[in-house]
Design a protein around this motif. Structure first.
Motif, PDB file in Angstrom:
ATOM      1  N   VAL A   1      -3.194   1.628  12.071  1.00 28.21           N
ATOM      2  CA  VAL A   1      -3.808   2.770  12.732  1.00 28.21           C
ATOM      3  C   VAL A   1      -2.769   3.439  13.620  1.00 28.21           C
ATOM      4  CG1 VAL A   1      -5.679   3.565  14.225  1.00 28.21           C
ATOM      5  CG2 VAL A   1      -6.048   1.603  12.721  1.00 28.21           C
ATOM      6  N   PHE A   2      -2.648   4.748  13.486  1.00 29.35           N
ATOM      7  CA  PHE A   2      -1.691   5.520  14.266  1.00 29.35           C
ATOM      8  C   PHE A   2      -2.438   6.571  15.081  1.00 29.35           C
ATOM      9  CE2 PHE A   2       0.442   4.028  10.468  1.00 29.35           C
ATOM     10  CZ  PHE A   2       1.594   3.455  10.974  1.00 29.35           C
ATOM     11  N   GLY A   3      -1.938   6.853  16.274  1.00 35.31           N
ATOM     12  CA  GLY A   3      -2.563   7.847  17.136  1.00 35.31           C
ATOM     13  C   GLY A   3      -1.733   9.110  17.231  1.00 35.31           C
ATOM     14  N   PHE A   4      -2.389  10.240  17.101  1.00 31.82           N
ATOM     15  CA  PHE A   4      -1.778  11.552  17.271  1.00 31.82           C
ATOM     16  C   PHE A   4      -2.668  12.351  18.211  1.00 31.82           C
ATOM     17  CE2 PHE A   4      -0.751   9.953  13.070  1.00 31.82           C
ATOM     18  CZ  PHE A   4       0.618  10.149  12.978  1.00 31.82           C
ATOM     19  N   ASN A   5      -2.210  13.457  18.690  1.00 30.97           N
ATOM     20  CA  ASN A   5      -3.030  14.265  19.578  1.00 30.97           C
ATOM     21  C   ASN A   5      -4.332  14.663  18.888  1.00 30.97           C
ATOM     22  OD1 ASN A   5      -3.662  15.743  21.945  1.00 30.97           O
ATOM     23  ND2 ASN A   5      -3.004  17.625  20.945  1.00 30.97           N
ATOM     24  N   GLU A   6      -5.444  14.234  19.468  1.00 31.29           N
ATOM     25  CA  GLU A   6      -6.791  14.541  18.965  1.00 31.29           C
ATOM     26  C   GLU A   6      -7.048  13.969  17.567  1.00 31.29           C
ATOM     27  OE1 GLU A   6      -7.289  18.757  19.244  1.00 31.29           O
ATOM     28  OE2 GLU A   6      -7.070  18.795  21.418  1.00 31.29           O
ATOM     29  N   ARG A   7      -6.288  12.930  17.178  1.00 34.27           N
ATOM     30  CA  ARG A   7      -6.483  12.376  15.836  1.00 34.27           C
ATOM     31  C   ARG A   7      -6.041  10.916  15.784  1.00 34.27           C
ATOM     32  NH1 ARG A   7      -3.592  12.456  10.584  1.00 34.27           N
ATOM     33  NH2 ARG A   7      -1.751  13.350  11.594  1.00 34.27           N
TER      34      ARG A   7
ATOM     35  N   GLY B   1      -7.220  14.218  23.411  1.00 35.79           N
ATOM     36  CA  GLY B   1      -5.988  13.494  23.684  1.00 35.79           C
ATOM     37  C   GLY B   1      -5.550  12.578  22.560  1.00 35.79           C
ATOM     38  N   THR B   2      -4.583  11.737  22.851  1.00 35.49           N
ATOM     39  CA  THR B   2      -4.014  10.822  21.863  1.00 35.49           C
ATOM     40  C   THR B   2      -4.546   9.407  22.081  1.00 35.49           C
ATOM     41  OG1 THR B   2      -1.986  12.117  21.742  1.00 35.49           O
ATOM     42  CG2 THR B   2      -1.880   9.851  20.935  1.00 35.49           C
ATOM     43  N   PRO B   3      -5.169   8.799  21.087  1.00 27.82           N
ATOM     44  CA  PRO B   3      -5.673   7.428  21.260  1.00 27.82           C
ATOM     45  C   PRO B   3      -4.507   6.438  21.352  1.00 27.82           C
ATOM     46  CG  PRO B   3      -5.903   8.115  18.975  1.00 27.82           C
ATOM     47  CD  PRO B   3      -5.450   9.330  19.738  1.00 27.82           C
ATOM     48  N   THR B   4      -4.568   5.524  22.311  1.00 33.21           N
ATOM     49  CA  THR B   4      -3.521   4.517  22.475  1.00 33.21           C
ATOM     50  C   THR B   4      -4.064   3.098  22.337  1.00 33.21           C
ATOM     51  OG1 THR B   4      -3.823   4.539  24.878  1.00 33.21           O
ATOM     52  CG2 THR B   4      -2.153   6.013  23.971  1.00 33.21           C
ATOM     53  N   THR B   5      -5.376   2.946  22.394  1.00 32.89           N
ATOM     54  CA  THR B   5      -6.005   1.639  22.191  1.00 32.89           C
ATOM     55  C   THR B   5      -7.065   1.771  21.102  1.00 32.89           C
ATOM     56  OG1 THR B   5      -7.813   1.975  23.771  1.00 32.89           O
ATOM     57  CG2 THR B   5      -5.707   1.161  24.653  1.00 32.89           C
ATOM     58  N   PHE B   6      -7.495   0.621  20.597  1.00 33.91           N
ATOM     59  CA  PHE B   6      -8.540   0.662  19.569  1.00 33.91           C
ATOM     60  C   PHE B   6      -9.870   1.111  20.162  1.00 33.91           C
ATOM     61  CE2 PHE B   6      -5.455  -2.287  17.666  1.00 33.91           C
ATOM     62  CZ  PHE B   6      -5.207  -1.575  16.500  1.00 33.91           C
ATOM     63  N   ALA B   7     -10.052   0.906  21.450  1.00 30.09           N
ATOM     64  CA  ALA B   7     -11.249   1.426  22.113  1.00 30.09           C
ATOM     65  C   ALA B   7     -11.248   2.951  22.072  1.00 30.09           C
ATOM     66  CB  ALA B   7     -11.315   0.933  23.551  1.00 30.09           C
ATOM     67  N   ASP B   8     -10.055   3.549  22.176  1.00 24.86           N
ATOM     68  CA  ASP B   8      -9.950   5.008  22.064  1.00 24.86           C
ATOM     69  C   ASP B   8     -10.351   5.471  20.666  1.00 24.86           C
ATOM     70  OD1 ASP B   8      -8.961   5.093  24.656  1.00 24.86           O
ATOM     71  OD2 ASP B   8      -6.864   5.112  24.009  1.00 24.86           O
ATOM     72  N   VAL B   9      -9.878   4.741  19.657  1.00 23.86           N
ATOM     73  CA  VAL B   9     -10.226   5.094  18.273  1.00 23.86           C
ATOM     74  C   VAL B   9     -11.718   4.932  18.063  1.00 23.86           C
ATOM     75  CG1 VAL B   9      -9.835   4.551  15.843  1.00 23.86           C
ATOM     76  CG2 VAL B   9      -7.932   4.417  17.468  1.00 23.86           C
TER      77      VAL B   9
END
Length: 215
Positions: free
Chosen positions: A100-106, A146-154
């Protein structure tokens, strides 16, 4: 080769259990389909519907005290904790070793350390046709998320009713370029003017009857 784009309203459904791996299923529709019909390689047409599903156990992934299982860490995850799959018309695909990769708003779910994606198409043998597909599953959060940095963000992206998803791949078949994309669109609210007009009509009729009774 045919190329086209089409957007429609799609529904979003969610099944989640607090503290356990949650499954999120989105209804999607094909918005881009570039195939080789004259050579017998046919992808689902524009407008074809299907589903894209995600599994994410954010609590376990964030709570394992392992710094190598964060978002944007190029390491395959346990498929029991995170995965993605699609079933759209004749196309099916599933991530074997998800990252899983995080990008701005994705947030993007990819296959292992690369984006090589095994895709099955009913009635076709991709091995014989020389199919080479790269693709991913993405969750697009609303503006400003924003950009998700944790799995909780995802997980928050997946839970947000304003989020949408997309499943896409491109590559070659029979030595020529092909591409495919399906995505969801938030459900539009029921138009209020119609119900308002009905209410006004009912009130008007009631007033007319009252006036007639008085006279």
């Amino acid at each position: 080769m045919t190329i086209g784009r089409f957007s429609v309203i799609a529904a979003f459904s969610l099944i989640a259990t607090q503290g356990l791996a949650a499954t999120y299923t989105f209804d999607v529709q094909v918005v881009d389909s570039s195939d080789l019909p004259d050579q017998g390689f046919v992808l689902p047409d524009l407008g074809t519907t299907g589903t894209v599903s995600f599994i994410l156990d954010a609590a376990t992934l964030d709570g394992d005290n392992d710094p190598n299982t964060g978002v944007n860490i190029d390491l395959p995850l346990d498929p029991m904790l995170a995965s993605a799959s699609a079933s759209i018309g004749t196309v099916t695909a599933a991530l074997e070793l998800p990252t899983v990769f995080g990008f701005n708003e994705r947030a993007r779910f990819s296959n292992g350390e690369f984006s090589s994606l095994p895709v099955s198409i009913a009635g076709l043998n991709c091995n014989n046709l020389g199919c080479t597909f790269a693709g991913n599953f993405s969750v697009h959060g609303p503006a400003g998320s924003g950009t998700p940095t944790t799995f909780a963000d995802v997980d928050a992206f997946l839970n947000n009713p304003l989020s949408t998803v997309s499943f896409s791949f491109n590559g070659t078949a029979l030595g020529e370029f092909v591409s495919f994309r399906a995505e969801s669109i938030p459900m539009s609210p029921v138009p209020l003017p119609t119900t308002g007009l009905l209410l006004l009509g009912a009130l008007g009729a009631g007033a007319t009857i009252a006036r007639r009774r008085k006279s």
